[in-house]
Design a protein around this motif. Sequence first.
Motif, PDB file in Angstrom:
ATOM      1  N   LEU A  12     -44.632  -6.123 -37.476  1.00 52.91           N
ATOM      2  CA  LEU A  12     -43.777  -6.024 -36.296  1.00 52.91           C
ATOM      3  C   LEU A  12     -44.199  -4.852 -35.418  1.00 52.91           C
ATOM      4  CD1 LEU A  12     -41.229  -6.828 -34.677  1.00 52.91           C
ATOM      5  CD2 LEU A  12     -39.967  -5.272 -36.168  1.00 52.91           C
ATOM      6  N   GLU A  13     -44.487  -3.721 -36.022  1.00 52.71           N
ATOM      7  CA  GLU A  13     -44.920  -2.558 -35.248  1.00 52.71           C
ATOM      8  C   GLU A  13     -46.230  -2.846 -34.522  1.00 52.71           C
ATOM      9  OE1 GLU A  13     -42.854   1.048 -37.799  1.00 52.71           O
ATOM     10  OE2 GLU A  13     -44.871   0.390 -38.338  1.00 52.71           O
ATOM     11  N   LEU A  58     -33.990  -4.037 -44.802  1.00 53.12           N
ATOM     12  CA  LEU A  58     -33.874  -2.879 -43.912  1.00 53.12           C
ATOM     13  C   LEU A  58     -32.421  -2.690 -43.476  1.00 53.12           C
ATOM     14  CD1 LEU A  58     -35.310  -0.609 -42.373  1.00 53.12           C
ATOM     15  CD2 LEU A  58     -35.628  -2.233 -40.487  1.00 53.12           C
ATOM     16  N   GLY A  59     -31.704  -3.782 -43.343  1.00 56.81           N
ATOM     17  CA  GLY A  59     -30.305  -3.722 -42.932  1.00 56.81           C
ATOM     18  C   GLY A  59     -29.434  -2.898 -43.865  1.00 56.81           C
ATOM     19  N   ALA A 103     -36.125  -3.631 -34.284  1.00 53.54           N
ATOM     20  CA  ALA A 103     -36.807  -4.087 -35.502  1.00 53.54           C
ATOM     21  C   ALA A 103     -35.972  -5.152 -36.208  1.00 53.54           C
ATOM     22  CB  ALA A 103     -37.082  -2.913 -36.432  1.00 53.54           C
ATOM     23  N   MET A 104     -34.686  -4.902 -36.349  1.00 50.70           N
ATOM     24  CA  MET A 104     -33.813  -5.843 -37.045  1.00 50.70           C
ATOM     25  C   MET A 104     -33.791  -7.201 -36.332  1.00 50.70           C
ATOM     26  SD  MET A 104     -32.394  -4.298 -39.670  1.00 50.70           S
ATOM     27  CE  MET A 104     -30.821  -5.043 -39.942  1.00 50.70           C
ATOM     28  N   ARG A 105     -33.857  -7.173 -35.024  1.00 48.47           N
ATOM     29  CA  ARG A 105     -33.804  -8.404 -34.235  1.00 48.47           C
ATOM     30  C   ARG A 105     -35.049  -9.275 -34.452  1.00 48.47           C
ATOM     31  NH1 ARG A 105     -31.556  -6.393 -29.914  1.00 48.47           N
ATOM     32  NH2 ARG A 105     -33.453  -5.503 -29.073  1.00 48.47           N
ATOM     33  N   HIS A 106     -36.183  -8.663 -34.777  1.00 46.72           N
ATOM     34  CA  HIS A 106     -37.436  -9.412 -34.842  1.00 46.72           C
ATOM     35  C   HIS A 106     -38.030  -9.550 -36.237  1.00 46.72           C
ATOM     36  CE1 HIS A 106     -37.619  -9.776 -30.530  1.00 46.72           C
ATOM     37  NE2 HIS A 106     -37.301  -8.501 -30.433  1.00 46.72           N
ATOM     38  N   LEU A 107     -37.437  -8.934 -37.234  1.00 48.22           N
ATOM     39  CA  LEU A 107     -37.958  -9.073 -38.600  1.00 48.22           C
ATOM     40  C   LEU A 107     -37.558 -10.421 -39.195  1.00 48.22           C
ATOM     41  CD1 LEU A 107     -37.233  -5.546 -40.120  1.00 48.22           C
ATOM     42  CD2 LEU A 107     -39.488  -6.596 -39.821  1.00 48.22           C
ATOM     43  N   PRO A 108     -38.350 -10.929 -40.129  1.00 48.96           N
ATOM     44  CA  PRO A 108     -37.940 -12.134 -40.863  1.00 48.96           C
ATOM     45  C   PRO A 108     -36.655 -11.849 -41.650  1.00 48.96           C
ATOM     46  CG  PRO A 108     -40.204 -11.511 -41.405  1.00 48.96           C
ATOM     47  CD  PRO A 108     -39.652 -10.444 -40.534  1.00 48.96           C
ATOM     48  N   ARG A 109     -35.944 -12.888 -41.992  1.00 45.35           N
ATOM     49  CA  ARG A 109     -34.614 -12.758 -42.615  1.00 45.35           C
ATOM     50  C   ARG A 109     -34.593 -11.831 -43.832  1.00 45.35           C
ATOM     51  NH1 ARG A 109     -31.850 -18.099 -44.281  1.00 45.35           N
ATOM     52  NH2 ARG A 109     -33.457 -17.969 -45.849  1.00 45.35           N
ATOM     53  N   GLY A 110     -35.495 -11.996 -44.771  1.00 42.36           N
ATOM     54  CA  GLY A 110     -35.483 -11.163 -45.977  1.00 42.36           C
ATOM     55  C   GLY A 110     -35.702  -9.693 -45.666  1.00 42.36           C
TER      56      GLY A 110
END
Length: 118
Positions: free
Chosen positions: A18-19, A80-81, A68-75
Amino acid sequence: MQRIHGVSALTRAAVRRLEDERLERDAVAEALSRFAWVFRQPGRYVNASEVWEPGLEVEDARDTLEEAMRHLPRGARHDLGRLVRRIDAEFERRTLPNPGRMSEWTAGRWWWWRIRER
């Protein structure tokens, strides 16, 4: 390269991708570090005069985590959540509500609606 502690290797890999695609290198680890630094400062409330770097507020770090949370895969988002929820709880505990800061620009970003100690 900064390491993100408290998440799985799969999450770290997802964050790195993502980064590379959307954020700057180490953006998430840097955001987490900013909160760790703020929470280590003395006092019951977050001090508004203590800044990580001029022009960069701790709320900016929370914006990075939200992105980051908006674009990361669900797991990875879930993993991270867990860290972000702890940060949110501590930030909310150490700041006060300020409904006057609500604006179109801060819509949906409650962390900008908080008052820090001066």
